[in-house]
Design an enzyme around this catalytic site. Structure first.
Site, PDB file in Angstrom:
ATOM      1  CG  HIS A  53      41.596  78.200   4.955  1.00 56.84           C
ATOM      2  ND1 HIS A  53      40.412  78.597   5.520  1.00 56.84           N
ATOM      3  CD2 HIS A  53      41.313  77.950   3.649  1.00 56.84           C
ATOM      4  CE1 HIS A  53      39.459  78.583   4.596  1.00 56.84           C
ATOM      5  NE2 HIS A  53      39.981  78.196   3.451  1.00 56.84           N
TER       6      HIS A  53
ATOM      7  CD  GLU B  10      35.398  73.837  -0.860  1.00 59.95           C
ATOM      8  OE1 GLU B  10      34.879  74.389   0.139  1.00 59.95           O
ATOM      9  OE2 GLU B  10      36.525  73.292  -0.830  1.00 59.95           O
TER      10      GLU B  10
END
Ligand code: HPA
Ligand code: ZN
Length: 339
Positions: free
Chosen positions: A14, A195
């Site tokens: 990111h 996740e």
């Protein structure tokens, strides 16, 4: 002697998560934005997370310092420079436009700065990079669709869409319209799943969103049928070990499912996720795995090769990168055999 880094593609990073505290402070000063401290080391000390949300709270708050095209350019260049030193030859970079829109920053500012950094980095560092626009799950499906529609004038500046932010409670099924629209626009599709969410989130990402890669996906190991599906279809998983430890998706690195994933024949790749927050770039993640699990050169080569197999690149370009991995492997084998 310093050993050259493995050539790799980084497929799960990111750009907002590459904001090092030094740059955070510099941008806060430049834009007159208040921070809890102006000492980068003190700020870094605050990075003690208990789960994904505890990280996201700080990560989103810090992004208030990004105001101008130059800020986004500096952020992009800083990452690409560090990534290049880590061995990254190809980066497919997530960004969160909804965060910046909420901060009053228009899309042309975000795209303008990031795209210019990618162009300059290709020229000066020889690194290939593209952007993947991520939808924030906590803002819901309608907002995702509206964000994609607003980004249509910039279609030549991103290659795909992704799905990030708080996972549990925001399943892939909320985003079917946005992902169908992305497919119709010819965009690649990926999503964070597995996740903190369970295997059901991974199934949904595959079945309802048609994703080509799963970001994280580590909880897939809980479901043998899902493991078999991922293996058979060779769906790439972009695994981020240091992130998983920091956000307690795994209790310790030693307990990480990576060895089991490799042993199961999954197409595992390694990335850094948010390196400014989780203690390391892709080279640090690879080193940590090698030290923890005693991975040999052949296993490291598999991880590097997988990253290019899973990249959104033309086959000829993938082959060229995979040849570089092979050359790196042969160089290391020569070194260790003393030849
Ligand atoms: N998970 C979900 N959302 C994110 C992450 C992550 O690891 N990093 C930045 N946004
Ligand atoms: Zn991520």
């Amino acid at each position: 002697m310093t050993v050259a880094k493995w050539p790799v593609a980084e497929l799960h990073v990111h750009i907002e998560g590459t904001l090092e505290t030094e740059l955070l402070v510099a941008l806060a000063r430049r834009n007159d934005v208040a921070l809890p401290s102006y000492d980068p080391d003190v700020l870094r000390e605050l990075y003690r997370f208990t789960d994904l949300q505890s990280f996201l709270d700080i990560y989103y708050a810090n992004l208030a310092v990004l105001r101008t095209e130059a800020d986004f350019y500096d952020l992009g260049m800083a990452y690409l420079t560090r990534a290049s030193a880590a061995g990254v030859r190809r980066a497919e970079i997530f960004f969160d436009p909804q965060t910046h829109l909420a901060n009053g920053i228009q899309l042309d500012v975000v795209f303008g700065g990031l795209t210019r950094s990618l162009v300059d980095a290709r020229e000066t560092l020889g690194i290939s990079a593209d952007l993947i626009l991520c939808f924030l799950r906590h803002l819901g499906g309608q907002a995702a669709l509206e964000t994609l529609e607003a980004a249509i004038p910039f279609l030549d500046q991103f290659i795909g869409v992704g799905l990030d932010s708080a996972e549990v409670g925001f399943p892939p099924s909320l985003f079917t319209e946005a992902f169908a629209k992305a497919e119709a626009l010819g965009l690649h599709r990926v999503a964070h799943a597995g996740e903190e969410g369970g295997p059901d989130y991974v199934y949904e990402a595959l079945d309802l969103l048609g994703v080509e890669r799963v970001d994280h996906g580590i909880r897939a190991v809980e479901d043998p049928r899902l493991v078999e599906l991922l293996r058979e279809r060779q769906i790439p998983l972009t695994v981020c070990p240091l992130s998983n430890v920091c956000l307690r998706a795994t209790p310790t690195l030693g307990a990480h499912p990576l060895p089991a994933m490799l042993a199961a024949g999954l197409l595992v790749t390694i990335s850094s996720d948010d390196p400014a927050y989780f203690g390391g770039y892709v080279d640090d993640n690879l080193d940590a795995l090698q030290n923890e699990f005693g991975l040999d050169h052949a296993q490291m080569a598999t991880l590097a090769r997988n990253s290019f197999r899973a990249a959104f690149l033309p086959e000829a370009e993938k082959r060229r990168h995979i040849e570089a991995v092979q050359e790196h492997l042969e160089g290391l084998l020569r070194l260790t055999s003393g030849a």
